[in-house]
Design a protein around this motif. Structure first.
Motif, mmCIF file in Angstrom:
data_model
loop_
_atom_site.group_PDB
_atom_site.id
_atom_site.type_symbol
_atom_site.label_atom_id
_atom_site.label_comp_id
_atom_site.label_asym_id
_atom_site.label_seq_id
_atom_site.Cartn_x
_atom_site.Cartn_y
_atom_site.Cartn_z
ATOM 1 N N ASN A 268 0.815 -1.174 0.111
ATOM 2 C CA ASN A 268 -0.013 -0.140 -0.194
ATOM 3 C C ASN A 268 1.054 1.307 0.027
ATOM 4 O OD1 ASN A 268 -1.529 -2.438 1.539
ATOM 5 N ND2 ASN A 268 -3.073 -0.911 0.648
ATOM 6 N N GLY A 269 1.923 1.154 -0.706
ATOM 7 C CA GLY A 269 2.759 2.301 -0.893
ATOM 8 C C GLY A 269 3.659 2.628 0.277
ATOM 9 N N GLY A 270 3.866 1.673 1.199
ATOM 10 C CA GLY A 270 4.420 1.951 2.479
ATOM 11 C C GLY A 270 5.309 0.673 2.662
ATOM 12 N N PRO A 271 6.281 0.722 3.610
ATOM 13 C CA PRO A 271 7.222 -0.404 3.820
ATOM 14 C C PRO A 271 6.221 -1.465 4.526
ATOM 15 C CG PRO A 271 7.417 1.277 5.463
ATOM 16 C CD PRO A 271 6.582 2.079 4.248
ATOM 17 N N ALA A 272 6.869 -2.629 4.709
ATOM 18 C CA ALA A 272 6.023 -3.749 5.090
ATOM 19 C C ALA A 272 7.330 -5.028 5.477
ATOM 20 C CB ALA A 272 4.999 -4.527 4.422
ATOM 21 N N VAL A 273 6.902 -5.664 6.506
ATOM 22 C CA VAL A 273 7.673 -6.952 6.808
ATOM 23 C C VAL A 273 6.899 -8.005 6.939
ATOM 24 C CG1 VAL A 273 9.466 -7.868 8.590
ATOM 25 C CG2 VAL A 273 9.266 -5.320 8.113
ATOM 26 N N ALA A 274 7.374 -9.398 6.205
ATOM 27 C CA ALA A 274 6.998 -10.420 6.274
ATOM 28 C C ALA A 274 7.869 -11.281 7.555
ATOM 29 C CB ALA A 274 7.170 -11.399 5.142
ATOM 30 N N THR A 275 6.940 -11.722 8.717
ATOM 31 C CA THR A 275 7.621 -12.241 9.640
ATOM 32 C C THR A 275 7.313 -13.899 9.537
ATOM 33 O OG1 THR A 275 7.072 -10.376 11.033
ATOM 34 C CG2 THR A 275 7.642 -12.373 12.302
ATOM 35 N N TYR A 276 8.514 -14.714 10.053
ATOM 36 C CA TYR A 276 8.267 -16.158 10.011
ATOM 37 C C TYR A 276 8.633 -16.717 11.419
ATOM 38 C CZ TYR A 276 7.669 -16.102 4.802
ATOM 39 O OH TYR A 276 7.491 -15.933 3.383
ATOM 40 N N LEU A 277 7.875 -17.628 11.810
ATOM 41 C CA LEU A 277 8.359 -18.172 13.197
ATOM 42 C C LEU A 277 8.800 -19.498 13.060
ATOM 43 C CD1 LEU A 277 8.325 -17.410 16.574
ATOM 44 C CD2 LEU A 277 5.875 -18.672 16.246
ATOM 45 N N ARG A 278 10.172 -19.774 13.656
ATOM 46 C CA ARG A 278 10.521 -21.262 13.521
ATOM 47 C C ARG A 278 9.304 -22.072 14.183
ATOM 48 N NH1 ARG A 278 15.447 -23.102 12.177
ATOM 49 N NH2 ARG A 278 16.045 -25.078 12.821
ATOM 50 N N HIS A 279 9.070 -23.252 13.528
ATOM 51 C CA HIS A 279 8.399 -24.227 14.306
ATOM 52 C C HIS A 279 8.848 -25.534 13.528
ATOM 53 C CE1 HIS A 279 4.808 -25.955 15.831
ATOM 54 N NE2 HIS A 279 4.259 -26.369 14.676
ATOM 55 N N ASP A 280 8.876 -26.531 14.024
ATOM 56 C CA ASP A 280 9.026 -27.801 13.644
ATOM 57 C C ASP A 280 10.445 -27.931 12.657
ATOM 58 O OD1 ASP A 280 7.299 -29.113 15.087
ATOM 59 O OD2 ASP A 280 5.602 -29.143 13.467
ATOM 60 N N GLY A 281 11.435 -27.029 12.924
ATOM 61 C CA GLY A 281 12.488 -27.283 12.084
ATOM 62 C C GLY A 281 12.485 -26.134 10.850
ATOM 63 N N ARG A 282 11.445 -25.505 10.603
ATOM 64 C CA ARG A 282 11.188 -24.672 9.575
ATOM 65 C C ARG A 282 10.904 -22.937 10.093
ATOM 66 N NH1 ARG A 282 8.542 -26.902 4.274
ATOM 67 N NH2 ARG A 282 10.076 -25.279 3.252
ATOM 68 N N PHE A 283 10.839 -22.277 9.276
ATOM 69 C CA PHE A 283 10.397 -20.989 9.547
ATOM 70 C C PHE A 283 9.069 -20.726 8.811
ATOM 71 C CE2 PHE A 283 14.819 -20.336 10.865
ATOM 72 C CZ PHE A 283 14.625 -19.353 11.783
ATOM 73 N N ARG A 284 7.877 -20.373 9.642
ATOM 74 C CA ARG A 284 6.646 -20.659 9.005
ATOM 75 C C ARG A 284 5.997 -19.371 9.110
ATOM 76 N NH1 ARG A 284 5.596 -25.819 7.624
ATOM 77 N NH2 ARG A 284 6.857 -27.489 8.641
ATOM 78 N N ALA A 285 5.289 -18.799 8.002
ATOM 79 C CA ALA A 285 4.623 -17.614 7.896
ATOM 80 C C ALA A 285 3.923 -17.349 9.360
ATOM 81 C CB ALA A 285 3.580 -17.622 6.853
ATOM 82 N N PHE A 286 3.975 -16.145 9.713
ATOM 83 C CA PHE A 286 3.447 -15.833 11.099
ATOM 84 C C PHE A 286 2.585 -14.605 10.794
ATOM 85 C CE2 PHE A 286 3.960 -13.644 15.510
ATOM 86 C CZ PHE A 286 3.592 -14.857 16.030
ATOM 87 N N GLY A 287 3.057 -13.639 10.043
ATOM 88 C CA GLY A 287 2.090 -12.403 10.000
ATOM 89 C C GLY A 287 2.757 -11.298 9.048
ATOM 90 N N LEU A 288 2.250 -10.476 8.569
ATOM 91 C CA LEU A 288 2.735 -9.471 7.475
ATOM 92 C C LEU A 288 2.395 -8.129 8.358
ATOM 93 C CD1 LEU A 288 3.766 -8.774 4.524
ATOM 94 C CD2 LEU A 288 1.713 -7.992 4.052
ATOM 95 N N ASN A 289 3.534 -7.455 8.443
ATOM 96 C CA ASN A 289 3.392 -6.257 9.402
ATOM 97 C C ASN A 289 3.825 -5.011 8.500
ATOM 98 O OD1 ASN A 289 3.319 -7.984 11.641
ATOM 99 N ND2 ASN A 289 5.697 -7.672 11.895
ATOM 100 N N ALA A 290 2.616 -4.409 8.241
ATOM 101 C CA ALA A 290 2.566 -3.088 7.522
ATOM 102 C C ALA A 290 3.115 -1.902 8.471
ATOM 103 C CB ALA A 290 1.335 -2.586 6.929
ATOM 104 N N LEU A 291 4.180 -1.082 7.991
ATOM 105 C CA LEU A 291 4.543 0.036 8.935
ATOM 106 C C LEU A 291 4.564 1.214 8.523
ATOM 107 C CD1 LEU A 291 8.211 -1.538 9.293
ATOM 108 C CD2 LEU A 291 6.197 -2.385 10.646
ATOM 109 N N SER A 292 4.224 2.277 9.650
ATOM 110 C CA SER A 292 4.113 3.586 9.529
ATOM 111 C C SER A 292 5.281 4.146 10.004
ATOM 112 C CB SER A 292 2.646 4.282 10.087
ATOM 113 O OG SER A 292 1.681 3.614 9.357
ATOM 114 N N ILE A 293 6.036 5.074 9.259
ATOM 115 C CA ILE A 293 7.330 5.705 9.848
ATOM 116 C C ILE A 293 6.976 7.293 10.014
ATOM 117 C CG2 ILE A 293 9.460 6.041 9.240
ATOM 118 C CD1 ILE A 293 9.678 3.188 7.977
ATOM 119 N N GLY A 294 7.570 7.819 11.006
ATOM 120 C CA GLY A 294 7.603 9.335 11.227
ATOM 121 C C GLY A 294 8.961 9.381 11.727
ATOM 122 N N GLY A 295 9.609 10.282 10.806
ATOM 123 C CA GLY A 295 11.076 10.669 11.052
ATOM 124 C C GLY A 295 11.807 9.352 11.134
#
Length: 318
Positions: A268-295
């Motif tokens: 959506n025109g801004g930065p985001a971070v895909a987060t993976y959490l280690r589970h059963d030996g693999r990093f599995r999708a945990f959530g997509l974090n959309a970030l708002s940045i000021g300064g």
């Protein structure tokens, strides 16, 4: 007009029609469906199209009414929930996660270069508080740029009714959007990338001191239902640096060792971070974090469920 001629006229408008329906509905999946519905209606009514208006205007009219018909069949109400905002804060009265059906969209599916503010999560969430008719008027007048007369013709109403709806829609939107929207956005991609890099490094290291240094004092964190380790039928949000650190503690400092991997992306025109959490030996999708940045700080983190990963070309596991 045969199928080849029809495709040549209409397909070039698919991208902007998807963005139009997405602004209207807040859901990328539903926007895709409504674009298909738009083309189907256009094909069925192609003999009635006499070229009195541009193909683009003809398709926008069809798409708008398709969205209105969809909302008429499936009415939705945004939960009436609030998060207090400190005096002087730039944050909106309600976080984007308060709209349960809101989905983020990758930049390459949206025309963010032309109208970035109209695909930001804050704008999309705020629009969902408008009635369908107000939504249509606002988007056609203020985003698409149609006149009151053109909008009235598309919606089969009068210019006076359009102007009245637009006035009410603008007033409601002002109540929902962050204050000083144009003042707190980081314009430099270099500065933005530096903040995102600091954010990723601090979170993956579970370093509370570094996390506190990259988050603003009035940072707000919100989760869609079921996102980011917060199960349940309702959205979750909390504000203030100390409260956010406490809310993240179970994942970052839980009894069981939890490892995270994070991949930067754009939404959506801004930065985001895909987060993976280690589970059963693999990093599995945990959530997509959309970030708002000021300064040089992250001011808001909105977490979406892992089911949005495929739209971003992100794998389910690393």
């Amino acid at each position: 007009m045969d199928e080849t001629e029809f495709a040549a006229l209409t397909e070039q408008h698919r991208r902007e029609l998807r963005a139009h329906c997405y602004r209207f509905l807040g859901s990328l999946d539903e926007a895709e469906d409504l674009v298909q519905e738009t083309f189907l209606r256009a094909w069925r009514g192609r003999e009635q199209y006499a070229g009195r208006a541009s193909v683009r205007a003809w398709l926008y009219k069809i798409a708008t009414n398709a969205c209105l018909d969809f909302l008429g069949r499936t009415p939705r109400v945004v939960p009436s929930v609030d998060l207090p905002v400190a005096s002087g804060s730039h944050l909106a009265p309600r976080p984007a996660a308060a709209v349960p059906w809101l989905q983020p969209a990758p930049d390459d599916l949206l025309d963010v270069a032309i109208a970035r503010e109209t695909v930001e999560l804050a704008f999309l969430a705020a629009v969902q508080y408008l009635s369908p008719r107000q939504r249509a008027v606002l988007i056609l007048r203020d985003v698409v740029g149609w006149s009151a007369k053109e909008t009235a013709a598309a919606l089969e109403t009068t210019p006076a009714s359009v102007n009245s709806s637009l006035q009410r829609a603008r007033a409601e939107l002002k109540e929902q959007l962050p204050s000083r929207r144009t003042e707190w956005r980081v314009e430099s991609s270099g500065e933005e990338r530096a903040v995102v890099s600091r954010y990723i490094a601090a979170i993956t290291a579970a370093d509370d001191t570094a996390i506190a240094a990259v988050l603003s004092d009035d940072v707000r964190c919100s989760h869609q239902p079921g996102a980011g380790g917060h199960p349940g039928p309702d959205p979750t949000w909390y504000g203030g640096l100390a409260t956010v650190l406490e809310g993240w503690a179970p994942v970052l400092h839980g009894a069981a060792t939890m490892e995270l991997r994070m991949l930067p992306t754009r939404a959506n025109g801004g930065p985001a971070v895909a987060t993976y959490l280690r589970h059963d030996g693999r990093f599995r999708a945990f959530g997509l974090n959309a970030l708002s940045i000021g300064g040089d700080r992250v001011t808001e983190v909105t977490t979406f469920v892992p089911s949005v990963f495929p739209a971003f070309g992100l794998p389910d596991a690393l």
